[in-house]
Design a protein around this motif. Structure first.
Motif, short mmCIF file in Angstrom:
data_model
loop_
_atom_site.label_atom_id
_atom_site.label_comp_id
_atom_site.label_asym_id
_atom_site.label_seq_id
_atom_site.Cartn_x
_atom_site.Cartn_y
_atom_site.Cartn_z
N VAL A 66 0.86 -1.18 0.00
CA VAL A 66 0.00 0.00 0.00
C VAL A 66 0.90 1.23 0.00
O VAL A 66 1.68 1.42 0.93
N CYS A 68 0.91 4.42 0.94
CA CYS A 68 0.11 5.32 1.76
C CYS A 68 0.30 6.77 1.33
O CYS A 68 -0.65 7.56 1.32
N GLY A 70 0.25 8.56 -1.33
CA GLY A 70 -0.21 8.35 -2.70
C GLY A 70 0.28 9.36 -3.71
O GLY A 70 0.27 9.11 -4.92
N HIS A 104 -3.03 10.20 -8.04
CA HIS A 104 -2.90 9.28 -6.92
C HIS A 104 -3.36 7.90 -7.39
O HIS A 104 -4.19 7.80 -8.29
N SER A 116 -5.12 5.51 -2.71
CA SER A 116 -4.53 6.16 -1.53
C SER A 116 -4.28 7.65 -1.81
O SER A 116 -3.16 8.07 -1.98
N GLY A 122 -3.72 4.65 4.81
CA GLY A 122 -3.06 3.48 4.25
C GLY A 122 -2.63 2.44 5.27
O GLY A 122 -2.76 1.23 5.02
N ALA A 144 3.50 -1.31 3.93
CA ALA A 144 2.83 -0.01 3.91
C ALA A 144 3.92 1.06 3.88
O ALA A 144 4.74 1.14 4.79
N GLU A 150 2.88 12.54 6.57
CA GLU A 150 1.66 11.77 6.80
C GLU A 150 1.49 11.38 8.26
O GLU A 150 0.36 11.16 8.74
#
Length: 274
Positions: A66, A68, A70, A104, A116, A122, A144, A150
């Motif tokens: 993932v 996160c 993005g 994204h 994301s 995320g 991740a 973030e």
């Protein structure tokens, strides 16, 4: 197993190529996020081109990632091109209306596990994937990749508190700790202080390394692989805009369109062509 010298050199060359391709796509689009895409280059390249087990995109036991953060989507897209999941020609339409590749990640793109855009969601999603895989008896790993800006989001720390409770040792978070976010240094906007100590206090297995060093990252991923009973987090110390001298550490290049003169200078430094 440690990378051979030859394989490490190959991955470094891929990173140089990816930086050129990503900056070219952002330049053509006149929109995008060069700084964070460049800082996360080695992290995504090592994972997608060497470490992650993805025998097929529909394999239920495939590893998941993932992104996160993005906004670093261009570097993710470059990985998907290299793996053959999306055509290289799609990079020419980055961030254009009706393009496959938006600003994204969206999960209609082959190889993207979840959209994301909003920062902070995320890690919780990756935790859910790890729980689901365990319930299904799978040994697949979930990665991740977060930005340090973030970490200002409170929901990140809700996930950080709950993942150790469920002993999710197949979950590995990687923090792209480049010290810079949209409009300044993270220490000025919302001081994170000791990120490693924070995760350690929540019960994570914590590893720190140079996130722009392929060999150091590879060793960190080996250590995470051996962690038992708790999720791992790699605090990867990186440089925003890594590889282009005038972008390095400069928040102005978080999401700035690349002008012709800057593009020319960047290509000269990276050994690309205009």
């Amino acid at each position: 197993m440690a990378l051979t010298a030859q394989r490490e050199a190959e991955l470094k060359e891929l990173c140089r190529k990816f930086r050129i391709e990503v900056l070219t796509a952002i330049y053509k689009a006149q929109s995008g996020h060069p700084g964070g895409s460049l800082s996360v280059c080695e992290i995504l390249t090592l994972l997608y081109q060497e470490r992650m087990n993805i025998p097929a995109l529909d394999d239920p036991n495939r590893d998941r990632l993932v992104l996160c953060k993005g906004h670093a989507a261009p570097m993710l897209y470059m990985q998907l091109v290299q793996r053959g999941y999306i055509p290289e020609s799609s990079l020419d339409s980055l961030r254009r209306i009706d393009s496959l590749l938006q600003g994204h990640p969206t999960n209609h793109i082959p190889g993207v596990e979840m959209p994301s855009g909003p920062l902070g969601i995320g890690l919780s999603a990756a935790q859910g994937m790890a729980l689901g895989l365990r319930l299904n008896g799978s040994n697949a790993r979930v990665y991740a990749v977060l930005g340090d800006g973030e970490l200002d989001e409170g929901c990140v720390w809700e996930a950080a508190a709950s993942a150790p409770k469920f002993h999710l040792d197949k979950l590995c978070a990687i923090v792209d700790l480049n010290g810079v976010q949209l409009d300044g240094k993270t220490d000025d906007i919302m001081p994170l202080r000791d990120v490693a100590a924070k995760f350690r206090a929540f019960g994570w297995h914590v590893i720190e390394c140079d996130g722009n060093d392929i060999a150091a990252l590879d060793g960190a991923l080996d250590e995470a692989l051996g962690a038992q009973g708790a999720p791992s987090v790699i605090v990867a110390h990186t440089i925003k805009g890594k590889g282009v001298s005038f972008m390095e550490g400069q928040y102005a290049w978080h999401g700035k369109a690349i002008d012709p003169e800057s593009y020319k200078k960047a290509m000269a430094e990276l050994g690309g062509t205009e």
